[in-house]
Scaffold this motif. Sequence first.
Motif, short mmCIF file in Angstrom:
data_model
loop_
_atom_site.label_atom_id
_atom_site.label_comp_id
_atom_site.label_asym_id
_atom_site.label_seq_id
_atom_site.Cartn_x
_atom_site.Cartn_y
_atom_site.Cartn_z
N SER A 75 0.85 -1.19 0.00
CA SER A 75 0.00 0.00 0.00
C SER A 75 0.88 1.24 0.00
CB SER A 75 -0.88 0.02 1.24
OG SER A 75 -1.85 -0.99 1.19
N GLY A 76 0.29 2.35 -0.43
CA GLY A 76 1.03 3.60 -0.41
C GLY A 76 1.54 3.90 0.99
N GLN A 77 2.78 4.32 1.08
CA GLN A 77 3.38 4.64 2.37
C GLN A 77 3.77 6.10 2.41
OE1 GLN A 77 6.12 1.82 4.07
NE2 GLN A 77 5.24 0.14 2.89
N ILE A 78 3.46 6.72 3.54
CA ILE A 78 3.83 8.11 3.76
C ILE A 78 4.96 8.16 4.78
CG2 ILE A 78 1.55 8.99 3.12
CD1 ILE A 78 1.02 9.42 6.14
N LEU A 105 4.51 19.30 -7.62
CA LEU A 105 5.41 18.84 -8.68
C LEU A 105 6.69 19.66 -8.78
CD1 LEU A 105 2.99 17.76 -11.56
CD2 LEU A 105 4.26 16.33 -9.94
N ALA A 106 6.73 20.81 -8.12
CA ALA A 106 7.98 21.58 -8.09
C ALA A 106 9.06 20.81 -7.34
CB ALA A 106 7.74 22.94 -7.43
N ASN A 107 8.68 19.77 -6.59
CA ASN A 107 9.64 18.96 -5.82
C ASN A 107 10.19 17.76 -6.58
OD1 ASN A 107 9.52 20.52 -3.47
ND2 ASN A 107 7.69 19.47 -2.77
N VAL A 108 9.86 17.61 -7.86
CA VAL A 108 10.29 16.42 -8.60
C VAL A 108 11.81 16.27 -8.62
CG1 VAL A 108 10.35 15.32 -10.88
CG2 VAL A 108 8.20 16.24 -10.01
N ALA A 109 12.54 17.32 -8.90
CA ALA A 109 14.00 17.20 -8.99
C ALA A 109 14.60 16.78 -7.65
CB ALA A 109 14.61 18.52 -9.47
N ALA A 110 14.16 17.39 -6.56
CA ALA A 110 14.68 17.04 -5.24
C ALA A 110 14.27 15.61 -4.87
CB ALA A 110 14.17 18.02 -4.19
N PHE A 111 13.03 15.24 -5.20
CA PHE A 111 12.56 13.87 -4.97
C PHE A 111 13.44 12.88 -5.73
CE2 PHE A 111 10.24 10.34 -6.84
CZ PHE A 111 9.83 9.65 -5.70
N ASN A 112 13.68 13.15 -7.01
CA ASN A 112 14.48 12.25 -7.85
C ASN A 112 15.88 12.03 -7.31
OD1 ASN A 112 12.63 11.43 -9.79
ND2 ASN A 112 13.09 13.14 -11.15
N GLN A 113 16.49 13.07 -6.73
CA GLN A 113 17.84 12.93 -6.18
C GLN A 113 17.89 11.82 -5.13
OE1 GLN A 113 18.95 16.78 -4.68
NE2 GLN A 113 19.82 17.40 -6.65
N ILE A 114 16.88 11.74 -4.28
CA ILE A 114 16.84 10.72 -3.23
C ILE A 114 16.36 9.39 -3.80
CG2 ILE A 114 15.89 10.10 -0.98
CD1 ILE A 114 17.85 12.58 -1.09
N TYR A 115 15.34 9.43 -4.61
CA TYR A 115 14.76 8.21 -5.21
C TYR A 115 15.84 7.41 -5.94
CZ TYR A 115 11.51 5.51 -8.19
OH TYR A 115 10.82 4.52 -8.84
N LEU A 116 16.65 8.09 -6.75
CA LEU A 116 17.68 7.41 -7.54
C LEU A 116 18.72 6.69 -6.69
CD1 LEU A 116 18.19 10.07 -10.34
CD2 LEU A 116 16.99 7.89 -10.52
N ARG A 117 18.96 7.18 -5.49
CA ARG A 117 19.94 6.55 -4.59
C ARG A 117 19.46 5.20 -4.05
NH1 ARG A 117 21.18 11.78 -0.80
NH2 ARG A 117 21.88 13.14 -2.49
N LEU A 123 3.20 13.27 -5.25
CA LEU A 123 3.86 14.42 -4.63
C LEU A 123 2.82 15.50 -4.40
CD1 LEU A 123 7.16 14.75 -6.73
CD2 LEU A 123 6.85 13.62 -4.51
N SER A 124 2.95 16.20 -3.29
CA SER A 124 2.00 17.29 -3.02
C SER A 124 2.28 18.51 -3.90
CB SER A 124 2.03 17.68 -1.55
OG SER A 124 3.31 18.19 -1.20
N LYS A 129 -3.21 16.13 -3.38
CA LYS A 129 -3.29 16.56 -1.99
C LYS A 129 -3.18 15.30 -1.14
CE LYS A 129 -6.01 19.14 1.28
NZ LYS A 129 -7.21 19.95 1.49
N LEU A 130 -2.18 15.24 -0.26
CA LEU A 130 -1.89 14.03 0.49
C LEU A 130 -2.36 14.14 1.94
CD1 LEU A 130 1.69 13.36 -0.91
CD2 LEU A 130 -0.47 12.32 -1.61
N ALA A 131 -2.66 12.98 2.52
CA ALA A 131 -3.11 12.91 3.91
C ALA A 131 -2.05 13.47 4.85
CB ALA A 131 -3.43 11.46 4.27
#
Length: 128
Positions: free
Chosen positions: A29-32, A80-92, A77-78, A108-110
Amino acid sequence: MTTSPAYVPAPPGLPFSTAVRAGGFLLLSGQIPFDADNKPHGGTIEEQTHAVLQSISTTLEGLGSSLRRVVKTTVWLSDLANVAAFNQIYLRHFQEGAYPARSLVEAKLAFGVAVEIEVLAIDDSVSS
């Protein structure tokens, strides 16, 4: 041979399963992100992404799998301006050249968190 699904329940009172083992796959399931006090994480997108992926990794390891067996992710993502920063961690967290298929949307996330991720992984406990 057909195998019945196996369910890993969510914490008491929540109407979903944390994970389901079915058809040769592990469906999480989706995890926050949660902090050390088990409260929704209020840190940066990088901190939240790392927390979610660590939680997913721990869950998969508990089921005898790992992030290396993930074949599909769905990311919310709450902003989309955070995609680049998200990708930096995701790729690791994933092996270069063997990234899972991915969908990424803004929502909009819980609990006001910045990221939620669900995964589909190969279940190595099933023999072919």
